[in-house]
Design an enzyme around this catalytic site. Sequence first.
Site, PDB file in Angstrom:
ATOM      1  CG  HIS A  43      -6.246   4.492   7.719  1.00 58.02           C
ATOM      2  ND1 HIS A  43      -5.560   4.270   6.557  1.00 58.02           N
ATOM      3  CD2 HIS A  43      -7.456   4.981   7.357  1.00 58.02           C
ATOM      4  CE1 HIS A  43      -6.332   4.621   5.518  1.00 58.02           C
ATOM      5  NE2 HIS A  43      -7.478   5.045   5.991  1.00 58.02           N
ATOM      6  CD  GLU A  82      -9.783   6.078   3.104  1.00 60.08           C
ATOM      7  OE1 GLU A  82     -10.086   6.236   1.920  1.00 60.08           O
ATOM      8  OE2 GLU A  82      -8.625   5.772   3.477  1.00 60.08           O
ATOM      9  CE1 TYR A 111      -6.171  14.487  -0.213  1.00 64.28           C
ATOM     10  CE2 TYR A 111      -5.922  12.154  -0.672  1.00 64.28           C
ATOM     11  CZ  TYR A 111      -6.354  13.174   0.146  1.00 64.28           C
ATOM     12  OH  TYR A 111      -6.955  12.876   1.353  1.00 64.28           O
ATOM     13  CG  ASP A 164      -2.337   4.654   7.270  1.00 67.01           C
ATOM     14  OD1 ASP A 164      -3.049   3.654   7.091  1.00 67.01           O
ATOM     15  OD2 ASP A 164      -2.679   5.800   6.958  1.00 67.01           O
TER      16      ASP A 164
HETATM   17  C1  ACM Z   1      -7.542  10.139   3.240  1.00 67.42           C
HETATM   18  O1  ACM Z   1      -7.086  10.398   2.105  1.00 67.42           O
HETATM   19  N1  ACM Z   1      -7.877   8.891   3.545  1.00 67.42           N
HETATM   20  C2  ACM Z   1      -7.715  11.168   4.241  1.00 67.42           C
END
Ligand code: ACM
Length: 756
Positions: A278, A338, A431, A185
Amino acid sequence: MKRLLLLLCAACCLAACGKAPAEAVPDLIPRPASLQPGSGCFRLPATLELACADSTWLPAAEFLRRSLPDGVTVEAACGAKAPFTVVRSEGLDTIGGYRLSVTRRGIRLEAGSYGGVIAGMATLRQLLRSDGTIPAVEIEDAPRFAWRGFMLDVARHFFTKEEVMALLDRLAQYKFNKFHWHLTDDQGWRIEIKRYPELTARGAWRDPSTHNHDIRCSELARELRDASYRLPEQNLRRDEEGRLLYGGYYTQEDIREVVAYAASLGIDVIPELDMPGHSLRAVACYPELSCTGRAEWGKTFSTPLCLGNDATLDFCKGVYEEVFDLFPYAYVHLGADEVEKRNWEHCPKCQQRIAREGLTDEKGLQAWFVREMEHFFNEHGRHLVGWDEITDGGLSPTAVVQWWRSWLPQTLDEALANGNSVVLSPVEFSYLSAQNSRSLAKVYGFEPLAGIPEEEASRVLGVYANLWTEFVPTFERACFHIFPRLFALSEIAWCGSGQDEFESFRSRVNSHLKRFDEEGWNFRVPDPDGLCDRNEFVDSARVELRMPFEGLTVRYTTDGSMPDSASTRYEGPFTLREECTLRMRVFTAAGNAGEVMTARYVHHPLREAEEVSGALADGLTATWYDYRGTDCAGIDAAPLKGRYEVTDVRIPEGVSGNIGLLFEGWLDIPEDGIYSFYTYTDDGSVVKVDGETVVDNDGAHSRIERSGQAALRKGLHRLEIRYFDSNGGILEAGLIDSAGVRRPFAAGMLKHRRDA
Ligand code: ACM
Ligand code: ZN
C-alpha cells in the site's frame, strides 16, 4: 380523601420537572450497566459551575459545553463545591468506568480516569433534554473492552482536520477511545514528513480525471443525483499548468492540533503509515524505494517497498521517527496488509536479504521487516500494531494483531495461541463501506468473543469500526456510512449487544437519529418497508409503506427517473393499475436523503397449480455441486458432490468450500394470492416458481437481500432455488408476510418426491 389529594399534590410537586421521570430518561447508546431513574430533574442554569478534583480533568468541561443549549456556559475550576462536582474514585476502573448521580440539586460524576470522566460526560450529553433539563438518575457504568476503536482512511479520500475533529467529538459521544488514522496508501500520502517533502508535495495530490475512484464517484453523483459523491471544492486545486488536482494533507502542526483535541476527548490517536505494501504514492515520489524503480500494480496488489535495500529501511525508520514525535501514545500501527510479495521474487536485493538473513522465502522477508520495525518501535518506547498479515511467517508475541480477514479465522486463533493481544475489526461486521437495509441488524449481531477460549479472552483488547473511503469523497458521505452502524459497534464494544433485543436497540437508534437530524448530521436513513424488488399484480397493486419513524417524507417517481426533493410526495397508500418502475427515496426533516429504492411492478395472472400424482414428502431435495463460478446458471453443470433431503432452505450440515446448491421440489400454497419471496445471501441466489424467476439475487456479492412476488393459485407450484458461494457464505430464503416479517418457508409448505 383530603390526605390522598395532598399526597398526590406533593408527588406532582416533586416531579415538577417531568410528570413521569422514569419514562422521561432519553434513550442511551451504549446502554449503561445500571440505571436507576430518580424523581424530578436538574435544570441547567445559565452558568453551570463545575468543580473538578483534578486539574488535568478540566478539559472535559469543554466536551460537555459543546452540547449545551445556546446561552448556557460552563465555568470549570479545581475545587470541591459546585452544583456539578467531578471527583476521583479509586474503586473505578481506568478504562472508562464512571458513576453518575443527577438529582434536582446537582450532578456528581465519579471516575477512575480521564476516560471515565469523558464517558460520564458523554452519558450526560445524551441525557440532556431539549428543554434544558437532565432527568434525575443514578448510573453505574463500565466498559466491556479497553479499546473501542474507529479507523478512518484519509488516503483514498481526504478529510480536513476540522472534519476529523467533528468526528472525534461524535466518537467520544459514543464512548470510543481509540482513533486509528490511516494516513497513507496507494492513492494518497496525507502527513507531512519533513525529511521527505515530496511525499506531500506530489504524493498528496492526483489527477481526478484519470483516477478510478474519483471517476466512479462522479458517475454516482450523476446517476443518483447525489452531491455527496462530488469531490469537495476545498480538496481541489490547480497546479502551475492549470491542471485540476485532488487531494490534501495534514501539516505537522495540523496533526498536533488534532492529537491535542483527541486527548481532550480521552481518545488516543493511533497513526498508521502502511508499509511495506500500500505504498504506491511513496514509491511514485521516491522510485528508488521499490525493487524495479517503477510504481505500478502487480497481480493483486501494488508495488511494495524493496526490503532488500538498506536505504528503504532508513526511509521507513526516518518516517516513523517523525511520527513518534507527533503522536505521544504507546501504540503505533505499521499496516503491513496486502503485500504483493511476488515483486520480491525477482529482485536480487530482496533475494540477497532472504539468503543473508537465513529466511525461508518472501513470507519470511515480510516477517523479518515486521520484526525489524517492531524492534525499532520498541527502541522508541512504542508497541507495534499491524493488520493480521503480520502473523504470516512468524510473529513476535508482543505485537498487537488487528484481525480483519473474517474468512481466515485461523489467523486470529494463531495470534491468540502465540500469546499476542488482538483487536477485532472483521470485514463481516466492522467494515462500514457497503451497507443495505439489513446491515444494522447484522452488525448488532457481532459477538466478539464467540469461539474464543476463556483463557485467551483477556487478550482481546477490543473492537473497531473501519471506514475505507474509496467511494466516500465527502464528510457527508462518510457520515452516511458511519451512522447508525457506529451505534451498534459502540454497544458491542461497551456493553455487548447480547443483552438487548434488536428491535429495542433499533428504537433507541431511531431516537438518536432524530437528534442527529436536528443537529445537521448525515446518516443512512432507515428504509421504509413494504416494497419488493419485483412486484406482481392481477388487476391493481396497492403501494403501502411502513415507515421506520415519524417525521420522514417519501418522494417517488413512476417513470424510472431518480426521485429528488421535488418529486411527488407519498401521502399514504395508493393504487397502481399500470406496469411501471417505482423509485422512492426518503427525506428527513433536515433534508437528508436515504437510498433510492427501486421496485418493478408487473401485471401477471394467477399461476395455475400443478396436478402432481403420487405421495409427496415434506421438505425439498438439495444437490451440492463443486461449483466455482460467479452466477447461478452453471451450478448443475459442475461435478456432483452430494444429495440431501432437507426440511428448510439452508446450507446443509457438512457442505462447505466451493458451494453450488440446487434445491428442488414444490411449494404448497394455502390460498390464492400474491406471495412475496426473499433471499438474503452471500454470494448469489435465484428463486424460480413454476419455472419463472421470482427473486433474482444472482452474481458474486456479499450479503444482500432481494425480493420478488408471485401471483399463485392455491395448490402445488414447482420451486427451484439456486445458491452458490466460495468462502463461507450465508443462505436465507423464505416468504415475507403482510407485516413485513421475513420467515423461512414453513416445513409443511415444502414438498418433494422421495425417490427424486
Ligand atoms: C485491509 O482492509 N486491507 C486491512
Ligand atoms: Zn527488492
